[in-house]
Design an enzyme around this catalytic site. Structure first.
Site, mmCIF file in Angstrom:
data_model
loop_
_atom_site.group_PDB
_atom_site.id
_atom_site.type_symbol
_atom_site.label_atom_id
_atom_site.label_comp_id
_atom_site.label_asym_id
_atom_site.label_seq_id
_atom_site.Cartn_x
_atom_site.Cartn_y
_atom_site.Cartn_z
ATOM 1 N N LYS A 103 24.362 -5.335 -2.329
ATOM 2 C CA LYS A 103 26.534 -4.511 -2.292
ATOM 3 C C LYS A 103 26.711 -4.299 -0.884
ATOM 4 C CE LYS A 103 25.817 -4.623 -7.450
ATOM 5 N NZ LYS A 103 26.676 -3.081 -8.365
ATOM 6 N N ARG B 107 11.275 4.699 2.952
ATOM 7 C CA ARG B 107 11.078 3.244 3.951
ATOM 8 C C ARG B 107 12.485 2.093 4.225
ATOM 9 N NH1 ARG B 107 5.765 -0.735 4.280
ATOM 10 N NH2 ARG B 107 4.759 1.168 5.352
ATOM 11 N N ARG C 18 0.766 -1.238 -0.176
ATOM 12 C CA ARG C 18 0.054 -0.192 0.299
ATOM 13 C C ARG C 18 0.535 1.580 -0.184
ATOM 14 N NH1 ARG C 18 -2.601 -3.650 1.597
ATOM 15 N NH2 ARG C 18 -1.078 -3.843 2.607
ATOM 16 N N THR C 19 2.036 0.954 0.771
ATOM 17 C CA THR C 19 2.323 2.337 0.949
ATOM 18 C C THR C 19 3.248 3.203 -0.166
ATOM 19 O OG1 THR C 19 2.523 2.480 3.957
ATOM 20 C CG2 THR C 19 4.464 3.702 2.772
ATOM 21 N N HIS D 290 5.484 5.826 11.566
ATOM 22 C CA HIS D 290 4.897 6.202 10.465
ATOM 23 C C HIS D 290 3.823 6.807 9.956
ATOM 24 C CE1 HIS D 290 3.426 4.496 6.074
ATOM 25 N NE2 HIS D 290 3.331 3.115 6.813
HETATM 26 C C1 NCD Z 1 1.887 -0.950 8.217
HETATM 27 C C2 NCD Z 1 3.855 -0.265 8.342
HETATM 28 O O1 NCD Z 1 4.111 -0.555 7.330
HETATM 29 O O2 NCD Z 1 4.086 -0.228 9.135
HETATM 30 N N1 NCD Z 1 1.394 -1.324 7.137
HETATM 31 C C3 NCD Z 1 1.240 -0.387 6.067
HETATM 32 O O3 NCD Z 1 2.158 1.084 5.735
HETATM 33 N N2 NCD Z 1 0.005 0.127 5.996
HETATM 34 C C4 NCD Z 1 1.913 -2.044 9.135
HETATM 35 C C5 NCD Z 1 2.407 -3.188 9.216
HETATM 36 O O4 NCD Z 1 3.241 -3.175 8.211
HETATM 37 O O5 NCD Z 1 1.315 -4.019 10.071
#
Ligand code: NCD
Length: 349
Positions: free
Chosen positions: A122, A143, A94-95, A171
């Site tokens: 690497k 991320r 999703r993100t 997040h």
């Molecule tokens: C979450 C995350 O990556 O922190 N997912 C997200 O970004 N929608 C929650 C999760 O991984 O459980």
């Protein structure tokens, strides 16, 4: 590297040190300056602590304007010829996709990077990745599995950095989209009783969400988890310092009937020291149609997803289930953030 601003806020370096990471400047976590016409322009989005109530309402307004543009025309060319470096060093559906789609709907382009195909394999450092990608892109979304990595990236980058999840840290963009959904679906966040459920220790979404929720008047926060997955004490302290009523319990039934928003989370398998420890904690709270029978008719049930077994699929038909609406709000919120950090949100306000 950008200069350090005097308006920076103190982000605790303790988690960085715990993980054996070098502590770098927290200059990126500047409080958003609402006296500016475009308050997020040129800044980074690293932590929920950067936001106050009016800056959250500001991004709601930008996101609502962009939602209308997408509904009418499929998008708006606010970021034509701008490039996003979408750097995902941890799995994401999703993100990563919502930032990608957001940039496309703003008329921009995307250079995606992931942990499997990048030179991180690497042994390249984050610093070197960032200092390379900033040559190709105008904004960088990151991320990364390490707490503090987005702040590190922002320290080295000349371009705005947006934190898309730093290990078990924060997040903030997920928290903003969750709040945007609550605001739109409920009419207001003020006065709501919110129950955060599950893995509150390792779940970064609930860390950022708690801090932002505490900015809204009359909020009541229930933290429901097994004792070994409780919300970190520093997050609880931050929320309580805002004068918010916080109830910590392992008993969902004790708070469910008075809850307006139930926020379920996944037990974060990848963050446990051992599989054995994870096995002991998983499956602690599974929401079924029966679980929801004492809950309000107006309840909003959220989950950031992915879900494993925390909500059974037969709950999906319940009108209170909001988790397939969250990605929609997520794209609008990410459009708002990308446009705002690049100072291009003006026309849709
Ligand atoms: C979450 C995350 O990556 O922190 N997912 C997200 O970004 N929608 C929650 C999760 O991984 O459980």
């Amino acid at each position: 590297m950008r200069s350090v601003s005097s308006s920076r806020i103190a982000l605790s370096s303790a988690p960085l040190q715990r993980l054996g990471l070098r502590t770098v400047s927290t200059h990126s976590a500047q409080l958003i300056d609402m006296s500016k016409t475009r308050p997020l322009a040129g800044g980074d989005v690293i932590s929920a602590k950067q936001f106050d109530k009016s800056s959250i309402e500001y991004v709601f307004k930008v996101a609502a304007g962009l939602k209308k543009e997408v509904e009418r025309n499929g998008g708006v060319d606010l970021l034509k010829h701008r490039v996003l470096a979408n750097v995902f060093m941890e799995p994401s559906t999703r993100t990563a996709s919502s930032f990608h789609a957001a940039m496309l709907r703003l008329g921009g382009a995307v250079v995606p990077i992931n942990e499997l195909t990048s030179s991180a394999q690497k042994g390249e450092t984050l610093e070197d990745t960032v200092r390379t990608m900033e040559n190709y892109a105008d904004v960088l979304v990151l991320r990364h599995p390490k707490v503090g990595s987005a702040a590190t990236a922002a320290h080295y980058a000349r371009i705005p950095v947006i934190n898309a999840g730093d290990g078990q840290g924060e997040h903030p963009t997920q928290a903003l989209l969750d709040l945007f959904l609550i605001h739109q679906e409920r009419g207001s966040i003020d006065g709501a009783s919110i129950t955060l459920l599950g893995d509150l220790k390792y779940g970064r979404t609930v860390h950022s969400l708690s801090v932002m929720l505490a900015l809204f008047p009359g909020i009541k926060i229930n933290l429901v988890s097994p004792p070994n997955l409780a919300m970190p004490a520093e997050v609880v302290a931050e929320v309580k310092a805002k004068g918010i009523t916080v109830t910590e319990t392992a008993d969902l039934d004790a708070v469910l009937s008075t809850t307006d928003v139930l926020y379920q989370t996944r037990v974060q398998k990848e963050r446990f020291a051992s599989l054995e420890e994870y096995e002991k904690s998983k499956g602690a709270y599974i929401i079924t149609p029966a679980t929801l029978s004492p809950a309000k008719k107006s309840l909003l049930l959220l989950h950031p997803f992915p879900r494993v077994d925390e909500i059974t699929p037969d709950v999906d038909q319940d009108p209170r289930a909001m988790y397939f609406k969250q990605p929609q709000y997520g794209m609008y919120m990410r459009m708002a953030l990308l446009a705002s950090v690049l100072g291009k949100e003006g026309p849709v306000l």
